[in-house]
Design a protein around this motif. Structure first.
Motif, PDB file in Angstrom:
ATOM      1  N   ARG A   3       3.198  11.033  -8.998  1.00  0.00           N
ATOM      2  CA  ARG A   3       2.375  10.343  -8.368  1.00  0.00           C
ATOM      3  C   ARG A   3       1.883   9.902  -7.462  1.00  0.00           C
ATOM      4  O   ARG A   3       2.717   9.456  -6.428  1.00  0.00           O
ATOM      5  CB  ARG A   3       2.632   8.490  -9.236  1.00  0.00           C
ATOM      6  N   ARG A   4       1.615  10.952  -6.165  1.00  0.00           N
ATOM      7  CA  ARG A   4       1.509  11.021  -4.863  1.00  0.00           C
ATOM      8  C   ARG A   4       0.087  12.087  -4.309  1.00  0.00           C
ATOM      9  O   ARG A   4       0.042  12.769  -5.325  1.00  0.00           O
ATOM     10  CB  ARG A   4       2.993  11.176  -4.104  1.00  0.00           C
ATOM     11  N   THR A   5      -0.038  10.860  -3.061  1.00  0.00           N
ATOM     12  CA  THR A   5      -1.231  12.370  -2.097  1.00  0.00           C
ATOM     13  C   THR A   5      -0.055  12.801  -0.871  1.00  0.00           C
ATOM     14  O   THR A   5       0.551  12.118  -0.216  1.00  0.00           O
ATOM     15  CB  THR A   5      -2.805  11.133  -2.166  1.00  0.00           C
ATOM     16  N   MET A   6      -1.025  14.152  -1.026  1.00  0.00           N
ATOM     17  CA  MET A   6      -0.583  14.956   0.196  1.00  0.00           C
ATOM     18  C   MET A   6      -1.816  14.822   1.482  1.00  0.00           C
ATOM     19  O   MET A   6      -1.708  15.351   2.384  1.00  0.00           O
ATOM     20  CB  MET A   6      -0.402  16.431  -0.106  1.00  0.00           C
ATOM     21  N   GLY A   7      -2.659  14.385   1.400  1.00  0.00           N
ATOM     22  CA  GLY A   7      -3.623  13.731   1.642  1.00  0.00           C
ATOM     23  C   GLY A   7      -3.841  12.506   2.795  1.00  0.00           C
ATOM     24  O   GLY A   7      -4.502  12.792   3.666  1.00  0.00           O
ATOM     25  N   ILE A   8      -2.646  11.584   2.227  1.00  0.00           N
ATOM     26  CA  ILE A   8      -2.398  10.443   3.919  1.00  0.00           C
ATOM     27  C   ILE A   8      -1.468  10.728   4.406  1.00  0.00           C
ATOM     28  O   ILE A   8      -0.176  10.708   3.806  1.00  0.00           O
ATOM     29  CB  ILE A   8      -3.360   9.559   2.954  1.00  0.00           C
ATOM     30  N   ALA A   9      -1.375  10.304   5.614  1.00  0.00           N
ATOM     31  CA  ALA A   9       0.421  10.522   6.233  1.00  0.00           C
ATOM     32  C   ALA A   9      -0.461   9.442   7.429  1.00  0.00           C
ATOM     33  O   ALA A   9      -1.018   8.374   7.459  1.00  0.00           O
ATOM     34  CB  ALA A   9      -0.013  11.314   6.801  1.00  0.00           C
ATOM     35  N   SER A  10       0.790   8.524   7.529  1.00  0.00           N
ATOM     36  CA  SER A  10       1.523   7.308   8.594  1.00  0.00           C
ATOM     37  C   SER A  10       2.002   6.713   9.764  1.00  0.00           C
ATOM     38  O   SER A  10       3.694   8.098   9.584  1.00  0.00           O
ATOM     39  CB  SER A  10       1.165   5.662   8.132  1.00  0.00           C
ATOM     40  N   LEU A  11       1.281   7.292  11.052  1.00  0.00           N
ATOM     41  CA  LEU A  11       2.443   7.243  12.186  1.00  0.00           C
ATOM     42  C   LEU A  11       1.822   5.647  12.608  1.00  0.00           C
ATOM     43  O   LEU A  11       0.547   5.710  13.074  1.00  0.00           O
ATOM     44  CB  LEU A  11       1.182   8.389  12.907  1.00  0.00           C
ATOM     45  N   GLY A  12       2.832   5.253  12.511  1.00  0.00           N
ATOM     46  CA  GLY A  12       3.201   3.939  12.902  1.00  0.00           C
ATOM     47  C   GLY A  12       3.307   3.691  14.568  1.00  0.00           C
ATOM     48  O   GLY A  12       4.270   4.943  15.011  1.00  0.00           O
ATOM     49  N   LYS A  33       5.189  -0.974   2.430  1.00  0.00           N
ATOM     50  CA  LYS A  33       3.808  -1.186   1.724  1.00  0.00           C
ATOM     51  C   LYS A  33       2.803  -0.731   1.060  1.00  0.00           C
ATOM     52  O   LYS A  33       2.025  -0.276   0.221  1.00  0.00           O
ATOM     53  CB  LYS A  33       4.111  -2.275   1.496  1.00  0.00           C
ATOM     54  N   LEU A  34       1.370  -0.755   2.319  1.00  0.00           N
ATOM     55  CA  LEU A  34       0.609  -0.537   1.939  1.00  0.00           C
ATOM     56  C   LEU A  34       0.125   1.319   1.481  1.00  0.00           C
ATOM     57  O   LEU A  34       0.035   1.859   0.207  1.00  0.00           O
ATOM     58  CB  LEU A  34      -0.572  -0.313   3.004  1.00  0.00           C
ATOM     59  N   PHE A  35       0.834   2.042   2.216  1.00  0.00           N
ATOM     60  CA  PHE A  35       1.107   3.321   2.363  1.00  0.00           C
ATOM     61  C   PHE A  35       1.684   3.741   0.690  1.00  0.00           C
ATOM     62  O   PHE A  35       0.836   5.342   0.077  1.00  0.00           O
ATOM     63  CB  PHE A  35       1.243   3.733   3.543  1.00  0.00           C
ATOM     64  N   THR A  36       2.857   2.991   0.898  1.00  0.00           N
ATOM     65  CA  THR A  36       3.204   3.649  -0.569  1.00  0.00           C
ATOM     66  C   THR A  36       2.980   3.295  -1.622  1.00  0.00           C
ATOM     67  O   THR A  36       2.445   4.374  -2.878  1.00  0.00           O
ATOM     68  CB  THR A  36       5.190   2.805  -0.293  1.00  0.00           C
ATOM     69  N   ALA A  37       2.235   1.801  -1.336  1.00  0.00           N
ATOM     70  CA  ALA A  37       1.222   2.076  -2.677  1.00  0.00           C
ATOM     71  C   ALA A  37       0.064   2.549  -3.176  1.00  0.00           C
ATOM     72  O   ALA A  37      -0.442   2.807  -4.164  1.00  0.00           O
ATOM     73  CB  ALA A  37       0.703   0.460  -2.940  1.00  0.00           C
ATOM     74  N   ALA A  38      -0.287   2.840  -1.896  1.00  0.00           N
ATOM     75  CA  ALA A  38      -1.755   4.332  -2.005  1.00  0.00           C
ATOM     76  C   ALA A  38      -1.126   5.600  -2.627  1.00  0.00           C
ATOM     77  O   ALA A  38      -2.017   6.178  -2.178  1.00  0.00           O
ATOM     78  CB  ALA A  38      -2.446   4.358  -0.640  1.00  0.00           C
ATOM     79  N   GLY A  39       0.114   5.855  -2.654  1.00  0.00           N
ATOM     80  CA  GLY A  39       1.186   7.143  -2.669  1.00  0.00           C
ATOM     81  C   GLY A  39       1.277   8.052  -1.779  1.00  0.00           C
ATOM     82  O   GLY A  39       1.793   9.038  -2.006  1.00  0.00           O
ATOM     83  N   ALA A  40       0.951   7.805  -0.363  1.00  0.00           N
ATOM     84  CA  ALA A  40       1.490   8.401   0.593  1.00  0.00           C
ATOM     85  C   ALA A  40       3.173   8.716   1.027  1.00  0.00           C
ATOM     86  O   ALA A  40       3.334   7.467   0.604  1.00  0.00           O
ATOM     87  CB  ALA A  40       0.341   7.775   1.984  1.00  0.00           C
ATOM     88  N   ILE A  41       3.775   9.508   0.682  1.00  0.00           N
ATOM     89  CA  ILE A  41       4.717  10.183   1.334  1.00  0.00           C
ATOM     90  C   ILE A  41       5.423  10.580   2.517  1.00  0.00           C
ATOM     91  O   ILE A  41       6.298   9.875   2.778  1.00  0.00           O
ATOM     92  CB  ILE A  41       5.236  11.292   0.264  1.00  0.00           C
TER      93      ILE A  41
END
Length: 188
Positions: A149-158, A172-180
């Motif tokens: 239950r994840r996606t490898m197509g999204i990443a977050s750089l804060g 919380k947003l990126f975890t809920a979207a499945g980003a790891i």
């Protein structure tokens, strides 16, 4: 312009006046006495937070005629107690810089020119691309059938300019979207 008198030399003015040690009125010129601070002529004072780092220093923003005229540290802030770093103290320049971009700019793939977009259009484009990347790269199960239950197509750089509460919500947003893949500029 009046002619300068030797009796108005600072040292003589100091020795003649009520301030022989030169710690008060003797060392100020008429021009200095006539100068008023920008904060005294402001229409209103707005409290804010410095935009540069995650410390969250309090700022008092002085506004005159709907234009920022001065930014100072907020003495009521429990974080900074009225102090600002050099960047925070100079943030008035960030607001009033004449070349500051105040519109959403977009450059289409392979284009050479930028175009202005309205904010709603830009947000819709971001949301569409976010959802498409999540959908296209979703991994529900691994090869052994274990749930991913994840996606490898999204990443977050804060960035380090957001505070703990904003970082919490982004996580919380990126975890809920499945980003790891979540990283922060402050850690790099």
């Amino acid at each position: 312009m009046s002619r300068f008198s030797p009796l108005e030399w600072p040292v003589l003015r100091q020795l003649r006046g009520a301030d022989p040690l030169g710690r008060g009125s003797a060392v100020t010129s008429a021009r200095t006495r006539a100068t008023t601070p920008r904060t005294a002529t402001a229409d209103r004072v707005v409290r804010s937070i410095c935009p540069y780092c995650a410390v969250g220093c309090g700022q008092r923003i002085f506004v005159k005629d709907d234009k920022v005229v001065q930014i100072e540290g907020d003495p009521d802030s429990p974080i900074s107690r009225g102090r600002l770093c050099p960047k925070g103290a100079a943030s008035e320049q960030l607001v009033n810089f004449p070349n500051r971009v105040t519109t959403v700019r977009y450059r289409a793939p392979h284009a050479t020119d930028w175009q202005d977009l309205d904010l709603d259009t830009a947000l819709d484009m971001i949301a569409d691309r976010f959802l498409e990347a999540r959908r296209a790269h979703w991994e529900d199960l691994d090869e052994k059938g274990h749930p991913l239950r994840r996606t490898m197509g999204i990443a977050s750089l804060g960035g380090a300019t957001i505070d703990n509460e904003e970082n919490y919500l982004a996580k919380k947003l990126f975890t809920a979207a499945g980003a790891i893949q979540m990283e922060n500029q402050a850690r790099i």
